[in-house]
Every structure is written in structure tokens, then in C-alpha cells.
Scaffold this active site. Structure first.
Site, PDB file in Angstrom:
ATOM      1  N   ASP A  77       0.821  -1.216   0.000  1.00 33.87           N
ATOM      2  CA  ASP A  77       0.000   0.000   0.000  1.00 33.87           C
ATOM      3  C   ASP A  77       0.857   1.269   0.000  1.00 33.87           C
ATOM      4  O   ASP A  77       2.058   1.218   0.269  1.00 33.87           O
ATOM      5  CB  ASP A  77      -0.875   0.027   1.262  1.00 33.87           C
ATOM      6  CG  ASP A  77      -2.164  -0.751   1.072  1.00 33.87           C
ATOM      7  OD1 ASP A  77      -2.538  -1.040  -0.086  1.00 33.87           O
ATOM      8  OD2 ASP A  77      -2.796  -1.078   2.099  1.00 33.87           O
ATOM      9  N   TYR A  89       6.746  -9.987   6.824  1.00 34.01           N
ATOM     10  CA  TYR A  89       6.622  -8.542   7.001  1.00 34.01           C
ATOM     11  C   TYR A  89       7.243  -8.130   8.325  1.00 34.01           C
ATOM     12  O   TYR A  89       7.116  -8.850   9.324  1.00 34.01           O
ATOM     13  CB  TYR A  89       5.138  -8.123   6.987  1.00 34.01           C
ATOM     14  CG  TYR A  89       4.543  -8.061   5.608  1.00 34.01           C
ATOM     15  CD1 TYR A  89       4.601  -6.901   4.843  1.00 34.01           C
ATOM     16  CD2 TYR A  89       3.897  -9.169   5.058  1.00 34.01           C
ATOM     17  CE1 TYR A  89       4.053  -6.834   3.575  1.00 34.01           C
ATOM     18  CE2 TYR A  89       3.346  -9.122   3.777  1.00 34.01           C
ATOM     19  CZ  TYR A  89       3.428  -7.951   3.049  1.00 34.01           C
ATOM     20  OH  TYR A  89       2.886  -7.884   1.789  1.00 34.01           O
TER      21      TYR A  89
END
Lengths: 247, 247
Positions: A53, A112
Site C-alpha cells: 500500500d 513482514y
């Protein structure tokens, strides 16, 4: 004759409108494909392992494309890309791979990293890469909460918006909450694939537990509710890195 | 009634034309005095411990000024400053001090840090704060060279330009070359005061030794020459931090 090429690359997400190419805004994929077109004088479509994003960084994103010039070596391609990419994208590794290599579908694990600066003081030099959270966090409580997330669950409550078409059942291998140094906390999440905003939602929910606004067990309740409105929302994007993709 | 105030603050030098106020360019002192004028509605002159060059950072700069509003607490001043300063300057500490406190003349020790990323790969997330130097460096040789700099010497060869008016005899307490982690090298220099460009010149000269272009003894020869043209020039500014000032 095309050769299929894989690249591992980093980017600083600060000045991008996310990974995925879009008309008239600066995106990572857009800059990558512009560089490839400058090098090869033809359009070169790419496919990547993760579509991060706006504001999210990567230090181990992987993409693949068909190389129009079969005479270039892996090192030639790396140098040509780094010479043609802007300063906030950097290719670390290039390798030839099998003809149909698709990093999106072949990724076996995505890792992540989310960084929280848990300090009374802001750190200017880290501010683009950490969430500055100046209130006390109980790491042990966060670890307890994190345990409820490991395994295969319906993560509908931990997504950015209702994604009706997508299967919201995902597998998380591991959520670790690590004190890196006195004031820097790493939340490391390993899974196969993720919903949009899922890691940032996990972080926001664990921070609620860390501040004792929620007991650790509330994480399980949010999970079982499958309802985004039960969840704590999203942590800011700039603390998040797509750290590694394993195949 | 004025109260004399000292502040300890950080800045990211990337977008400043150095510390010292100058007409029509963005400087750290300029932004600091603009913020003070916004808060107090009068001009408030400041004096700082070190006047860093364009692109150089600080995490422990110290400045002082007379506070026109005696009713504000140390914490009020800190909050007012951080609310009025741009995002690349941040005040960590504020304290009341004696009437004539002048950080420039009262500093007993200044500590500078210079960071070298000695890696084949660039690091996007550190690039504003390290000198990326991808060739091998012999740390032991650099340490040997550094020893010649410790003590009181004429550092004329290690300055940015001929500064005829300034005394070029300076005292260096310590030059340490530290491997922070596999690929990150810190050069820490402690002294009383420094010539312009002196730390960057020390770093450039030590790097010549680290690559074996020069033997460590060449550092002593450069020092004794008192001649800038014998010296290796200046390392880039963005690896340098004014780290601490002690009084």
C-alpha cells in the site's frame, strides 16, 4: 528468445502511491516498468510477489519479467536497472529463472516487519520508517495476544475493507514481538499470503493489548467475530516493510 | 526579566544549507529563530555550540537564548518549539541555565560521529545518513592512522579552506574506528573544537589508509605538512553527525 528474469529489490515507500501501477500517480511498479522500457525500448510487463500500500516500504520485494535481450547477463541487468531507476528503488539481486516464474503465485512464505519506536522522544532519523508510539507498551501482553493469530483462520476482521471476492482464510506461521533495543520494537509476521492491510491491522490490535486497553484474549474475540468493526483499525503504513519473500 | 534557556536538539541536515543563518536560504538557525519569533512575537537571537555545514546532521546540537516570557516552564518551551519547528528539527531537552550561558565558548567537548556503509549493496533506508563506500576497508590500518591525530596539533592540513584568522591548533581526545555491525563502520571523533570540514577531512584521509592507497604513517606526514593540498579532501557531508556537546 526471451529469458525469464527475477529481481529482488528494495524501495522507500514514502514518495509512492503504493506498489501497483496506476495512471497519473507515481508507483513502484510504474517506475520499474518505465526503467525497463528505457533499457529495452519495448514495454516489459512485470509481476510482483506483494502489492504494498501507499507509504509501505520493501527490502525484499520480488518481481519477474521476460527479458527482451537474451545477451545480457544477470549483472548487466542489475546495473542497467539501478542506473535507470530513481534513488528510492534499488535492485539487490537478479537471477534467471524458469519460463513461467510468477512470484505472486509461487511465494511459499512472505515475511513482514513492522517497527514501533516506543520512546518519549521522536527520532528524526527513523521517522520515515517507524511508528512513533510514546505510551508504554506491555510486550508480554502483546506476545500473548499474538499467539491467537498463529494458524489458519478467517482474518476478515483484520482487513482494510470488505473484499467480497477474496478468500479471507489465511495461514499465519508466526507473529513475533521482539525488543530490538531499548526503545525499538519489531513485530515480525510470517505467512503465506495476506489480505490488504492485514499486517497493519494485526499491529494496531496488538498495540491495543500492549496499552492494556484490551486483554490479550480480545484478539481471539476479534478474530472469531470476522467483523472489521470489532477490530482496532490500521497502524500507520510507514512502519511496515515487506521484508522477505521465500519460494 | 529574561531567563536564559538552553536546548538540546536534533536535525536532519539533508534539506538545510547548513546551520548558520543566511539570507534567502533554509538554515537550521533560521528555522529555529523563526519558530522562536512565532512563539514570542519578538526576535530572539540564538547561539549554538557547533555550526554544521550543508548536509551535516545533528543529534545533540545545543543552543541558548533569552526567553522573553518568564512564566513558561522548560516543558512549555519544549512543546511550543516542537509545535512550531518543521519536521526535520526536533527539540529533545530544554533547561534553564545561568544568565550568560554561551554554548559556543563553554563547550568542553564536542563528539562527532561519521557513518560509513562498507557494503557491496546500497542501503536505501540509510542512504541519507551514511557514506556508501563499496570497496574493502582495512579497519586495523585505519585505527593505526587515527592514532597520529590524537593530541594537540596544527590541523591546518585537515580544514576546508585556508582560514587565516583562525588558530589551526586543535586538541583531539580520541578517534575511534568501530565496526558497529557487519557492514556499518563508525568513526567517532572527540575534541574541544574543530576547524571547518575537519572531521570530514579526517574521515577522507583515514579511508585512503583503509583502502591501502596510503600507509597509516602518511596521516602523520599530512598533519606535519600543515598543507591542505597534501590531504585527501573531504568525505561527503551526509555521513556526519554532531553527536554530543559536553559542558
Amino acid at each position: 528468445m526471451y529469458k525469464r528474469v527475477a529481481i529482488e529489490f528494495s524501495y522507500d515507500g514514502t514518495d509512492f502511491y503504493g506498489y501497483q501501477i496506476q495512471p497519473s500517480v507515481r508507483t513502484v511498479q510504474g517506475e520499474l516498468e518505465k526503467a525497463l522500457e528505457r533499457i529495452f525500448k519495448v514495454k516489459v510487463p512485470t509481476v510482483a510477489a506483494g502489492r504494498t500500500d501507499t507509504g509501505v516500504h520493501a527490502c525484499g520485494q520480488v518481481a519477474a519479467f521476460d527479458c527482451p535481450n537474451p545477451r545480457l547477463s544477470e549483472n548487466d541487468i542489475r546495473n542497467a536497472l539501478n542506473a535507470n531507476l530513481p534513488g528510492d528503488i534499488y535492485v539487490r539481486r537478479v537471477w534467471f529463472t524458469h519460463d513461467k516464474f510468477n512470484p505472486r503465485y509461487e511465494a511459499k512464505k512472505r515475511i513482514y516487519h513492522y517497527y514501533i519506536l516506543n520512546s518519549e522522544f521522536k527520532d528524526l532519523f527513523l521517522q520515515r520508517y517507524v511508528w512513533w508510539f510514546p505510551y508504554e507498551l506491555d510486550i508480554e501482553a502483546m506476545r500473548k495476544g499474538a499467539r491467537f493469530l498463529v494458524g489458519t483462520h478467517d482474518f476478515a476482521a483484520f482487513s482494510k475493507k470488505d473484499e467480497e471476492k477474496e478468500n479471507t482464510v489465511k495461514t499465519i506461521f508466526n507473529v513475533r514481538v521482539v525488543k530490538l533495543r531499548r526503545e525499538l520494537i519489531l513485530i515480525r509476521v510470517e505467512g503465506i499470503s495476506f489480505l490488504r492491510g492485514m499486517v497493519r491491522s494485526i499491529v494496531a490490535n496488538l498495540v491495543k493489548v500492549g496499552t492494556h486497553q484490551w486483554p490479550p484474549e480480545r484478539i481471539e474475540e476479534v478474530l472469531l467475530s470476522k467483523d472489521r468493526t470489532e477490530s482496532a483499525g490500521l497502524a500507520p503504513p510507514h512502519g511496515l516493510f515487506l521484508y522477505r519473500v521465500l519460494f
